[in-house]
Design an enzyme around this catalytic site. Structure first.
Site, short mmCIF file in Angstrom:
data_model
loop_
_atom_site.label_atom_id
_atom_site.label_comp_id
_atom_site.label_asym_id
_atom_site.label_seq_id
_atom_site.Cartn_x
_atom_site.Cartn_y
_atom_site.Cartn_z
N GLU A 53 1.05 -1.09 0.17
CA GLU A 53 0.21 0.22 -0.39
C GLU A 53 0.72 1.10 0.23
O GLU A 53 1.70 1.67 1.11
CB GLU A 53 -1.03 -0.09 1.21
N GLY A 55 0.11 4.40 -0.30
CA GLY A 55 -0.86 5.47 0.48
C GLY A 55 -1.26 5.04 1.82
O GLY A 55 -1.26 4.79 2.66
N PHE A 57 -4.02 3.64 4.48
CA PHE A 57 -4.84 2.20 4.80
C PHE A 57 -6.22 2.53 5.26
O PHE A 57 -6.49 4.12 5.00
CB PHE A 57 -4.42 1.07 6.28
N HIS A 461 -48.25 4.70 6.09
CA HIS A 461 -48.53 5.72 5.91
C HIS A 461 -48.46 7.14 7.08
O HIS A 461 -49.30 6.08 8.57
CB HIS A 461 -50.37 5.85 5.44
C1 LIG Z 1 -14.81 12.10 -3.33
C2 LIG Z 1 -15.29 10.95 -3.81
C3 LIG Z 1 -16.61 10.34 -3.70
C4 LIG Z 1 -17.26 9.01 -3.37
N1 LIG Z 1 -18.28 8.99 -2.73
C5 LIG Z 1 -18.42 7.25 -3.19
C6 LIG Z 1 -19.68 7.09 -2.38
O1 LIG Z 1 -21.07 8.03 -1.86
N2 LIG Z 1 -20.46 5.59 -2.53
C7 LIG Z 1 -19.73 4.84 -3.45
O2 LIG Z 1 -20.08 3.70 -3.43
N3 LIG Z 1 -18.53 5.36 -4.04
C8 LIG Z 1 -17.78 6.34 -3.86
N4 LIG Z 1 -16.76 6.78 -3.95
C9 LIG Z 1 -15.84 5.56 -4.63
C10 LIG Z 1 -14.96 4.78 -3.97
O3 LIG Z 1 -14.61 5.67 -2.63
C11 LIG Z 1 -14.70 3.46 -4.80
O4 LIG Z 1 -15.38 3.06 -5.65
C12 LIG Z 1 -13.49 2.63 -4.38
O5 LIG Z 1 -12.74 3.60 -2.78
C13 LIG Z 1 -12.79 1.86 -4.74
O6 LIG Z 1 -12.21 1.29 -3.50
P1 LIG Z 1 -10.64 -0.03 -4.35
O7 LIG Z 1 -10.88 -0.96 -3.37
O8 LIG Z 1 -11.03 -0.22 -5.80
O9 LIG Z 1 -9.64 1.72 -4.83
P2 LIG Z 1 -9.12 1.93 -3.76
O10 LIG Z 1 -10.08 2.52 -2.56
O11 LIG Z 1 -8.80 3.44 -4.21
O12 LIG Z 1 -7.87 1.44 -2.75
C14 LIG Z 1 -6.43 1.32 -4.08
C15 LIG Z 1 -5.77 1.81 -2.90
O13 LIG Z 1 -4.15 0.80 -3.90
C16 LIG Z 1 -2.74 1.51 -4.17
N5 LIG Z 1 -2.54 1.80 -4.55
C17 LIG Z 1 -2.48 1.87 -6.07
N6 LIG Z 1 -1.53 1.49 -6.89
C18 LIG Z 1 -1.39 1.59 -5.65
C19 LIG Z 1 0.60 1.12 -6.30
N7 LIG Z 1 0.88 0.62 -7.43
N8 LIG Z 1 1.36 0.02 -5.76
C20 LIG Z 1 1.15 0.42 -4.07
N9 LIG Z 1 -0.15 0.64 -3.62
C21 LIG Z 1 -0.84 1.17 -4.65
C22 LIG Z 1 -3.38 3.12 -3.41
O14 LIG Z 1 -2.80 3.69 -2.17
C23 LIG Z 1 -5.01 2.71 -2.74
O15 LIG Z 1 -5.53 3.15 -1.03
C24 LIG Z 1 -16.15 7.66 -3.49
C25 LIG Z 1 -14.95 8.26 -4.44
C26 LIG Z 1 -14.46 9.46 -4.69
C27 LIG Z 1 -12.68 9.94 -4.79
#
Ligand SMILES: Cc1cc2nc3c(=O)[nH]c(=O)nc-3n(C[C@H](O)[C@H](O)[C@H](O)COP(=O)(O)OP(=O)(O)OC[C@H]3O[C@@H](n4cnc5c(N)ncnc54)[C@H](O)[C@@H]3O)c2cc1C
Length: 488
Positions: A53, A55, A57, A461
């Site tokens: 990770e 960034g 957690f 209701h």
């Molecule tokens: C402002 C905002 C509001 C949102 N609101 C909603 C909402 O209300 N409801 C909803 O359902 N969704 C919402 N979303 C979308 C939601 O946040 C994402 O769909 C979700 O977090 C995706 O999860 P993920 O695990 O795929 O990716 P992430 O949570 O982005 O996790 C990916 C992780 O991988 C790490 N990473 C990336 N590349 C590398 C690398 N090369 N090496 C090591 N680590 C790496 C990153 O640092 C990150 O921590 C919102 C997004 C934003 C930006």
């Protein structure tokens, strides 16, 4: 201490040993501690696991997405409500928003959770935490901070990041994305938002509610263009009452000014216009992180937008490598990413009993003012499909609670299949639309017909839920008079 922190080293290996270990091998490597963090469970205690990770957690949702944005929005909604009470004979007013206190409330609650999640993972004896960016160098091999690690199984859960379009001058001006704007020190006087999707409109709502002037610049002629056309139209009309809108805009140039930034643009059918503000927010969509991860080095296939291609079970084209969440481009929604993480966790242990990713329509909500909640096909999609459909709209104000609220702008729109009598699309704009749509998600996901959804339960209701009940009854009437309905 470098960025690389590995719990096993701190316990059992002298730092000098690190130089001689060329490649660390793992049973499982997880890239991304957002939704990927929930993959690890006690059933994996006998596995050697690397969690990579770069960034925070908890990933986007926890740290810079769903959770902080909704914490700001909750406060923003209160601020707006205070300005909308006069017609009910209640006299309240919005006085001021203490931005630093609001930011402190949000991140003062979130940051300790991030720190706790990180230290918990570091404390697990079988998990090595790599706190740096990784990229592939071979099919099952990654490089992290100059070290190489290999894994029998690899889960790619590396998410997406804000897309920053090529705009003349943008490289030379300070700007924010959703990653940074929620932690700015001072609330903008005048925020310029580039983009018209859910992030642009949610964050625009936050700052407008707290007193900033907000200009939304969008290439399209409507906001929330991915929504059903009537929802998008209605939202754009209502947004025009709160935001300064520059729609159908082509940005010619962005430049710095003594006040902050100026955006020079031309709107379709209008002349050139210059908008000057003190803070610029670029909210023009999100792109998958597969390029930074150099997935091509592992032979992992992507589509032309960089989304990692997966099959129904989350498998990439490379044996033993899975992809979940935003990076596979199926949805950009946290609840869907969580579901995919559960499926992958199961599939890692059950290669002969694989669990498929949920392919039912994905519900979503936009927490603007007013809210939008939706699931399934839009009218545009239904018409493009050419299949017979019935489409009805029911106003909040036509149900008792909506009438009591004197609501004149909110509605529930349903799209149904007259042959199966099922709802195939539901779109709501208005107070608590995010909750209201869940009533329809339940019936649709359980496979109920509109008749079962409407008549199979007692509706309390006079709740706002009666808007949904009455919309379903209207849809049933439309089915009954549709020429496409099967003869009884
Ligand atoms: C402002 C905002 C509001 C949102 N609101 C909603 C909402 O209300 N409801 C909803 O359902 N969704 C919402 N979303 C979308 C939601 O946040 C994402 O769909 C979700 O977090 C995706 O999860 P993920 O695990 O795929 O990716 P992430 O949570 O982005 O996790 C990916 C992780 O991988 C790490 N990473 C990336 N590349 C590398 C690398 N090369 N090496 C090591 N680590 C790496 C990153 O640092 C990150 O921590 C919102 C997004 C934003 C930006």
């Amino acid at each position: 201490m470098s960025f690389l922190r590995r719990s096993t080293y701190s316990r059992s290996r002298a730092p000098s040993t690190r130089q001689t270990v060329a490649v660390q091998h793992y049973d499982l490597i997880i890239i991304g501690a957002g939704s990927g963090n929930s993959i690890i469970g006690p059933e994996m205690d006998h596995w050697r696991i690397a969690m990579v990770e770069r960034g925070l957690f908890g990933g986007t949702c926890m740290n810079r997405g769903c959770i902080p944005s909704k914490m700001f929005i909750y406060a923003a909604d209160l601020a707006v409500q205070a300005t909308e009470t006069a017609r009910y004979g209640v006299h309240t007013e919005f006085h001021d928003a203490d931005w630093p206190a609001i930011v402190q409330r949000v991140f003062g609650r979130i940051d300790p959770i991030e720190a706790g999640g990180r230290s918990y993972r570091q404390s697990l004896p079988n998990v090595d935490v790599y706190e740096h960016s990784a990229h592939f160098v071979g099919p099952h091999e990654l490089e992290v901070m100059g070290e190489h690690i290999t894994g029998d199984r690899i889960v790619i859960a590396a998410g997406a990041r804000p897309f920053v379009p090529e705009i003349p001058g943008l490289d030379d001006v300070p700007f924010h994305t959703s990653d940074t704007i929620m932690r700015i020190a001072r609330r903008p006087q005048h925020l310029i938002v580039l983009g018209g999707g859910f992030i642009a409109t949610e964050l625009g709502h936050v700052f407008r509610s707290f007193g900033s002037e907000v200009t939304v610049v969008n290439r399209g002629h409507r906001l929330l263009q991915a929504e059903d056309i009537d929802i998008s139209h209605r939202f754009t009309e209502l947004a025009a009452e709160r935001f300064d809108l520059a729609l159908g805009a082509r940005i010619d140039r962005v430049r710095m000014t003594p006040k902050g930034v100026a955006v020079e643009l031309t709107c379709d059918g209008g002349g050139p216009r210059t908008i000057e503000g003190d803070v610029l927010l670029v909210a023009a969509g999100r792109i998958p992180n597969s390029d930074q991860l150099r997935v091509e080095a592992a032979g992992i296939a992507t589509d032309d937008r960089g989304n990692v291609l997966v099959d129904d079970f989350g498998r990439t084209n490379v044996e033993g490598i899975w992809a979940l969440g935003d990076i596979n481009g199926r949805h950009q929604l946290k609840h869907m990413a969580n579901g995919e993480a559960k499926a992958v966790r199961h599939n890692l242990f059950h290669p002969h009993d694989l669990r498929a990713y949920d392919d039912r329509p994905a519900p979503h909500a936009v927490f603007t003012h007013p809210q939008v909640g939706a699931i399934g096909v839009t009218e545009q999609e239904a018409i493009a499909s050419g299949a017979p459909v019935c489409i009805i709209t029911h106003q909040y104000g036509d149900a008792a609670y909506g009438w009591a609220m004197e609501d004149t702008s909110s509605f529930c729109k349903l799209i149904g299949d007259p042959v199966t009598r099922r709802v195939i699309g539901a779109h709501i704009i208005g107070y608590q639309a995010s909750l209201m749509v869940q009533l329809l998600v339940q019936g649709m996901h359980l496979g109920n017909t509109a008749d079962e959804m409407a008549h199979g339960q007692v509706w309390i209701h006079p709740t706002l839920a009666e808007v949904v009940e009455q919309a379903l009854l209207k849809l049933i009437d439309a089915f009954d008079s549709s020429s496409a309905a099967p003869a009884v």
